[in-house]
Design an enzyme around this catalytic site. Structure first.
Site, short mmCIF file in Angstrom:
data_model
loop_
_atom_site.label_atom_id
_atom_site.label_comp_id
_atom_site.label_asym_id
_atom_site.label_seq_id
_atom_site.Cartn_x
_atom_site.Cartn_y
_atom_site.Cartn_z
CG ASP A 6 59.31 128.97 76.51
OD1 ASP A 6 60.24 128.54 77.18
OD2 ASP A 6 58.35 129.55 76.81
CD GLU A 34 57.04 129.45 82.84
OE1 GLU A 34 56.55 128.22 81.99
OE2 GLU A 34 58.05 129.61 82.94
C1 BGC Z 1 62.38 125.49 85.63
C2 BGC Z 1 61.75 125.32 84.50
C3 BGC Z 1 60.96 126.58 83.87
C4 BGC Z 1 61.95 127.51 83.88
C5 BGC Z 1 61.86 128.82 83.57
C6 BGC Z 1 63.25 126.51 85.53
O1 BGC Z 1 64.26 126.48 86.18
O2 BGC Z 1 63.16 124.56 85.92
O3 BGC Z 1 60.71 124.08 84.51
O4 BGC Z 1 60.45 126.36 82.65
O5 BGC Z 1 62.70 127.67 84.99
O6 BGC Z 1 60.45 128.49 82.61
C1 BGC Z 2 59.34 130.12 79.82
C2 BGC Z 2 59.94 131.20 78.95
C3 BGC Z 2 61.21 131.23 79.67
C4 BGC Z 2 61.85 129.87 79.43
C5 BGC Z 2 63.38 129.78 79.92
C6 BGC Z 2 59.86 128.93 80.17
O1 BGC Z 2 59.38 127.99 80.76
O2 BGC Z 2 58.15 129.91 79.13
O3 BGC Z 2 59.45 132.31 79.32
O4 BGC Z 2 62.07 132.39 79.27
O5 BGC Z 2 61.31 128.88 80.32
O6 BGC Z 2 63.56 129.52 81.24
#
Ligand code: BGC
Ligand code: BGC
Length: 856
Positions: free
Chosen positions: A332, A533
């Protein structure tokens, strides 16, 4: 915690005399102490040897060996690196040949939220062609693109957005869930993408967790059956159309224990026994892996203090060896960097533990690639481990036909833009909305309502598609959107209005609850604002957003003898006793997504006065009976929720008495007067804007290049809890936080004399001109104060975080009326500046802590 350890004594003393600085890095040191805890004694026999439906084929295994035998270390490690579209170019792909790449939540081609499907395909095609171009890296292995289509293809404007998982859990309908996954895979394939980071199979135990809505249930039963259904919907059935040209690769996430952390802390520590880890948190893997899920995403959380990304027992011994998973484990978001002893750009521990792909979505992908290659050469990572990881990646690519398929632009659904948000897709989403609604209270059988009546529709969720969709909706946090960002979608009000118009009644949208003709019934739509999150983590389950405005509305309708229906939008069950008492009918609508009109299908009668659809939804989460009953779960030894797992009224059911519920709570709020402005996301009513000279824009994406200002989100402690701005200079420019409505806000927090504006700041470069911190009112000429903070910032060492605190008095004394502030924070300079900001808030009781002295 006063002064940074890294600051030399000299500077420290100097700074201390001028500033009140708070070290922000020490938290890390504290974490380390905690993680020194040891794993419990493990017992592999707890885990089953799964009968996985997708078997290995000799042909594919031979191809893997052939490919491997011809690959260099560089090419192999490149397969294991997954960068993000904001941080690589097509030329990087040509040069390095990454095995995969992703777009994060709210990250779009060209940084443009309104990129069209064609723009997405264009990027997919360019990346693919660059990956198979062997002119620079000697490799022609096609890359693949992964995305978070977690409730439909949610990064795309116009896509069908299904209810978030918590709502799907309430439908308890695996066949429907499979259909939803199949539709999602289609919409994803229209944009040339190969792989989806779903399903989330977290079994959520503490509803304070900000990702509660990403879970289907607090109980493993539904999660296990859904996991299998979703995997089949995304990837196809093992014995039928497995990974055919209509299907995408899926990732079950987040392995393992994400829903069981202490206090529901996102990315926190799960301390359950190994048996519980399997019985509760492992069940989604039983379902999904058996159905043939080709990848698993490692979780940010720890198990007994050890980060899963570095846990060899769980990733290798349990998941791969014992359970027989032969696909790959993807990390992740820089999760490897959280392992003790690792950084984002160096982490042999993760690979050695069994991670196969580093998700490295920031600009450190390059040092990570180089360091990993060096670590293989130095023997810190064995060649056998690398070969195993790459074999797994190639196995999935071969099974998915990534080598054999045409390039992204020429695939079955590519560019078939009519599929995005197609009517047939929306119909399925609407069905899901209808089936997800849970009726908690229906006094005197108020519902269903006749659509011939005069209906008043009130509340900030009534005509707000962003709010009803929650996080992971166009943007990561689901914030910064308007209804225009959801073309083809319907708000809850629109759905009601449409049907009422047909039946000959009237539906009136009223922002403040006022009306001309006394309504027959009031429908009030309110609830949680979007989050994703860790930004959604709570201290307790007391619902008190919006300053209780909705509650006074409910009560005033009641007083006027107007029957009132609450439609409660939320990502979790919450303690809403006051709202329940004040409502005649109460529906938990969760986060229904783009098809708000599905709600009218259930709560309104048709024009002939018949029920259209009865309620079907049943709680897949127990409803709490106090604000601090945050962990109440089916099958608990002593179980006393307000409403149990499985509860949900249907029409004609006898109403349960939810009229005289206890309204007081004993929870102690921590500093209720803190007023957060920015903590990763903007807090109401503040909005983030960039300005350059007289021009300004609202921040609506995680990167912006606006005139002389460059903006992007960065990570301080958790993801995107900070942002960085770079000013080119030449004109006064900067960033500001403005009251959305342009109405002045009353900032007289507690005793304004002792309250302060505080924020964390990090300078990345020396600046070239004065830096001003300002606050002002709508009528700026008459009500403004600017503090020159150049001297303050001059003394900060580069690349360290500091907390700055400025007493509100410094602004009020110089002309700001604190009762009427429209811009609470503005940082500007006419020169060049590169600065990161986090944790902007107004905090009471800050006497003596100001970084600036203005109390003369
Ligand atoms: C954010 C992240 C985030 C992710 C999904 C992104 O665009 O930039 O910080 O963790 O999406 O998790
Ligand atoms: C999240 C994931 C997600 C990843 C990619 C992370 O912040 O925890 O669930 O798949 O970002 O966007």
């Amino acid at each position: 915690m006063m002064i940074q350890n890294k600051v030399t004594n000299n500077i420290a003393t100097l700074l201390f005399s001028v500033l009140m600085l708070t070290g922000c890095d020490n938290e890390q040191a504290e974490n380390k102490l905690v993680s020194a805890e040891v794993n419990p004694k493990t017992n592999i026999n707890i885990w089953p040897d799964l009968n996985i439906e997708v078997k290995q084929s000799n042909k594919i295994e031979e191809e893997i060996s052939y490919l491997l035998s011809r690959m260099t270390i560089e090419q192999k490690v490149a397969q294991m690196i997954q960068p993000e579209i904001r941080d690589i170019t097509v030329e990087d792909m040509r040069k390095y040949g990454f095995g995969s790449y992703l777009n994060g939540g709210g990250s779009f081609p060209n940084g443009n939220k309104h990129s069209t499907p064609e723009d997405w395909i264009k990027l997919a095609e360019a990346m693919y062609q660059a990956s198979i171009d062997d002119s620079l890296d000697g490799s022609s292995i096609p890359t693949m693109w992964g995305t978070d289509a977690v409730h439909g293809h949610n990064n795309i404007v116009g896509a069908t957005l299904f209810p978030h998982n918590i709502g799907l859990g309430a439908t308890n309908n695996p066949a429907l869930i499979e259909k939803i996954a199949e539709i999602t895979s289609k919409e994803v394939m229209v944009t040339g993408i190969d792989w989806v980071f779903a399903p989330t199979v977290a079994v959520v135990r503490d509803d304070r967790w900000g990702r509660t809505y990403e879970g289907y249930s607090e109980d493993p039963e539904i999660v296990r059956s859904y996991s299998s259904a979703i995997v089949k919907g995304l990837q196809g059935h093992a014995d039928k159309d497995f990974l055919s040209n209509k299907r995408v690769i899926s990732s079950i996430k987040h392995f393992i224990g994400d829903g069981g952390t202490e206090a529901g802390d996102d990315q926190g520590d799960n301390i359950s026994t190994e048996q519980t880890l399997f019985d509760i948190h492992g069940q989604g893997y039983v379902g999904g892996l058996t159905a043939g899920a080709q990848s698993v995403m490692a979780s940010f959380n720890s198990w007994h203090g050890q980060k899963i990304h570095g846990n060899k027992y769980l990733l290798t011994d349990v998941l791969k060896n014992r359970m027989g998973f032969d696909g790959f484990v993807v990390g992740d978001w820089n999760g490897h960097g959280q392992i003790e002893g690792c950084t984002n750009d160096s982490c042999p521990q993760a690979i050695n533990a069994g991670l196969d792909i580093f998700m490295v979505p920031t600009d450190v992908w390059k040092p990570l690639l180089e360091n990993t290659i060096a670590q293989v050469r130095a023997g810190q990572i064995s060649r056998a481990r690398i070969d195993d990881a790459v074999s797994r990646i190639l196995r999935v690519k071969l099974r998915a036909g990534i080598f054999a398929k045409p390039s992204p632009i020429a695939r079955k659904f590519s560019g078939k833009t009519a599929l995005i948000g197609a009517k047939a897709h929306r119909e399925v989403a609407k069905q899901a909305v209808r089936e997800s609604l849970v009726l908690l209270k229906n006094k005197n059988n108020l519902l269903p309502i006749s659509a011939k009546q005069n209906i008043l529709v009130v509340g900030d969720g009534a005509d707000n598609i962003g709010k009803q969709s929650g996080g992971w909706s166009v943007t990561w946090q689901g914030t910064g959107n308007t209804n225009d960002d959801f073309p083809g979608a319907t708000s809850i009000f629109q759905g009601i209005a449409e049907q009422v118009a047909i039946a000959g009644g009237t539906a009136t949208l009223s922002a403040d609850g006022s009306y001309q003709d006394k309504p027959d019934v009031a429908i009030v739509v309110y609830g949680e604002d979007p989050y994703a999150e860790g930004h959604g983590d709570l201290d307790d389950l007391d619902f008190q957003q919006g300053g209780n405005k909705h509650l006074s509305l409910l009560r005033s309708f009641k007083q006027q003898g107007i029957p009132v229906v609450s439609l409660f939008i939320s990502g979790r069950p919450m303690w809403v006793n006051e709202e329940l008492n004040a409502s005649d009918a109460f529906v938990a609508v969760w986060l229904p997504g783009s098809e708000g009109s599905g709600i009218a299908d259930v709560v309104l009668k048709d024009s002939n006065g018949n029920i259209q659809h009865d309620f079907k939804g049943k709680l897949s989460f127990s409803w709490p009976n106090s604000a601090d009953q945050t962990m109440v779960n089916r099958n608990d030894a002593s179980y006393s929720p307000l409403l149990p797992y499985g509860f949900g009224l249907t029409y004609g059911d006898k109403n349960v008495l939810l009229d005289n519920l206890k309204e007081s709570t004993t929870i102690t709020k921590k500093s209720p007067l803190n007023r957060e402005i920015f903590t990763g996301s903007m807090k109401k009513p503040w909005q983030l804007r960039l300005f350059s000279g007289k021009e300004q824009i609202e921040v609506s994406s995680n990167t912006h290049q606006f005139s002389t200002v460059n903006y992007r989100t960065v990570d301080k402690k958790i993801q995107e809890d900070a942002f960085k701005i770079t000013l080119d200079g030449g004109v006064r420019s900067g960033v500001k936080m403005v009251s959305e409505s342009n109405f002045g806000q009353d900032l007289r927090v507690d005793l304004a004399a002792e309250s302060a504006l505080t924020f964390d700041i990090k300078l990345s470069k020396n600046f070239t001109d004065n830096i001003m911190l300002s606050m002002y009112c709508y009528n700026k000429d008459k009500c403004v104060a600017s503090q020159n903070i150049t001297g303050l910032l001059d003394q900060l060492p580069l690349n360290e975080w500091y907390t700055i605190s400025v007493d509100l008095v410094c602004f009020s004394k110089n002309g700001v009326n604190l009762a009427d502030v429209t811009t609470a924070f503005e940082l500007s300079s006419a020169g060049q500046l590169e600065i990161s900001l986090a944790n902007i808030a107004l905090i009471p009781n800050q006497k003596g802590r100001s970084s600036i002295n203005c109390h003369h």
